[in-house]
Design an enzyme around this catalytic site. Sequence first.
Site, PDB file in Angstrom:
ATOM      1  N   HIS A 162       5.212 -39.262 -28.199  1.00  0.00           N
ATOM      2  CA  HIS A 162       3.837 -38.519 -28.152  1.00  0.00           C
ATOM      3  C   HIS A 162       3.683 -38.892 -26.552  1.00  0.00           C
ATOM      4  O   HIS A 162       1.962 -39.219 -26.407  1.00  0.00           O
ATOM      5  CB  HIS A 162       2.807 -39.290 -29.490  1.00  0.00           C
ATOM      6  CG  HIS A 162       4.020 -39.647 -30.198  1.00  0.00           C
ATOM      7  ND1 HIS A 162       3.745 -38.282 -31.654  1.00  0.00           N
ATOM      8  CD2 HIS A 162       4.092 -39.829 -31.165  1.00  0.00           C
ATOM      9  CE1 HIS A 162       4.254 -38.066 -32.876  1.00  0.00           C
ATOM     10  NE2 HIS A 162       4.693 -39.458 -32.599  1.00  0.00           N
ATOM     11  N   SER A 283      -1.255 -29.914   0.346  1.00  0.00           N
ATOM     12  CA  SER A 283      -2.775 -29.641   0.002  1.00  0.00           C
ATOM     13  C   SER A 283      -3.021 -29.324   1.506  1.00  0.00           C
ATOM     14  O   SER A 283      -3.753 -29.639   2.522  1.00  0.00           O
ATOM     15  CB  SER A 283      -3.654 -30.794  -0.829  1.00  0.00           C
ATOM     16  OG  SER A 283      -4.431 -29.934  -0.661  1.00  0.00           O
ATOM     17  N   GLU A 296       6.863 -27.325 -10.609  1.00  0.00           N
ATOM     18  CA  GLU A 296       4.814 -26.927 -11.562  1.00  0.00           C
ATOM     19  C   GLU A 296       5.382 -25.049 -11.211  1.00  0.00           C
ATOM     20  O   GLU A 296       5.628 -24.653 -12.112  1.00  0.00           O
ATOM     21  CB  GLU A 296       4.181 -26.847 -10.331  1.00  0.00           C
ATOM     22  CG  GLU A 296       3.235 -28.467 -10.814  1.00  0.00           C
ATOM     23  CD  GLU A 296       2.606 -27.854  -9.706  1.00  0.00           C
ATOM     24  OE1 GLU A 296       1.090 -28.094  -9.949  1.00  0.00           O
ATOM     25  OE2 GLU A 296       2.352 -28.464  -8.271  1.00  0.00           O
TER      26      GLU A 296
END
Length: 466
Positions: A162, A283, A296
């Site tokens: 979890h 970035s 990603e």
Amino acid sequence: MTNDPNSTNPSNPAASARGAELASDYTVSLHYDQRMYRQDIAGSIAHARMLSRQGIIGEDEANQIIDGLEKIQIEIESGDFPWKPELEDIHMNVESRLFDLIGDVAGRLHTARSRNDQVSTDTRLYMKQACVDTIGALRTLQGALVTVAQANLTTVVPGYTHLQRAQPVLLAHHLLAYFEMFDRDATRFAAAQASADVLTLGNGAMAGVPYPIDREFVAKELGFSGVTANSMDGVSDRDFALEYLSAAAISAMHLSRLAEEFVIWSSEEFGFLSLPENYTTGSSIMPQKRNPDFAELARGKTGRVYGNLFAMLTTLKGLPLTYNRDLQEDKEGLFDSVDTLLATLDVSAGMVVGANFDADRMSGAAESSYVLATDIADYLVGKGMPFREAHVIVSALSDRLIDGGRYFKDLSFDEYYAASPLFERNVMDIGIDSSIASRDVHGGTAPGRVKAALEDAKRRLKGAGK
Ligand code: ARG
């Protein structure tokens, strides 16, 4: 015109203006099926050889055809081939060029053959190789996992359920979990390969052909293990493509899970690893950022790989026997899944090998947590208490610890004893290492077991030729 911001097809701005040509553009598959040129030429050479062996065409005719086909392959590979999209596909382009090169004798090649069995044979040949390549890339990734597991046989990391710290494990154990997933994937691609490994040439358009052909000879020439049993099934079966696509979807899902762990683990919050610089990007606006873009994208591309499976299932579901032009829609998604998966496997192997794991941070996370709770409960079970009762006692203890911002290692023996008189002094010996060592079962995280699992993984990789 090319810069028209309203154009939906800037690469071909004239397309929408040409109604008549648009209708024929619609059926063209050349831009994606031309990648099967080698399979198409090999299939034609084997077919021509068989036709002459069987006396269906002359030996001299077959030789001219084969020479011409070999020249065509050279033309394609040197970039000199005059591609003609108006001829729709790779098959018609090769055949038409054969006429240019050797004249009318080229017309003998398509005896006892149809584009329906031809395209299926080409695609099967292509997919057999794609399966070999995919399995090879999986093995490379598995090799990367083994290398990193080997280097981390004593590194401790919290294991999660979890996404909550659950029980401590060795990092090698965690990594070898992915080894198993990719091992099962390889099995699925081998099965897809076996499904593709059947010759369809000889099925003709769909009923077979009225010539004394030798299908077994062609199968042997092209490296197929057998020939299809039913011509109608043969020309319209795309199960082998579906099998690759579903194996690819499952494998992409595994890669996506691995990628997700890399995203989370490389976050400032976790800090368990830093990704190799060539697998991150800065970035454009926040100078401090090192974004895990490769991980990603590995995660993100999974959606398209799933989509390709569903597109193909949907294309096939309503088709009556036998060949229908819908089947031409089999290739784009298939090739896209092959390309996407191979690239993702490659990137994933690079990220695994290049990742910099922070052992202190990982063991610190295991220490500053309640991952020993199960071990404490198991201790009481060892003293004769039923597990459920032990669970209640340790649950109350951990609640108290959490409230006080403390961990099991901060508990005094008196506090243990107050919780249950079954606790003895040696409860103080329970720690991360003893917890890991106690999982001494086949498949467990005890160091000896993980070492054995690693050796077994190496053996399996070696058996698979890596
Ligand atoms: N380009 C076609 C395909 O990929 C080749 C087969 C065409 N057959 C036909 N009967 N029109 O399916």
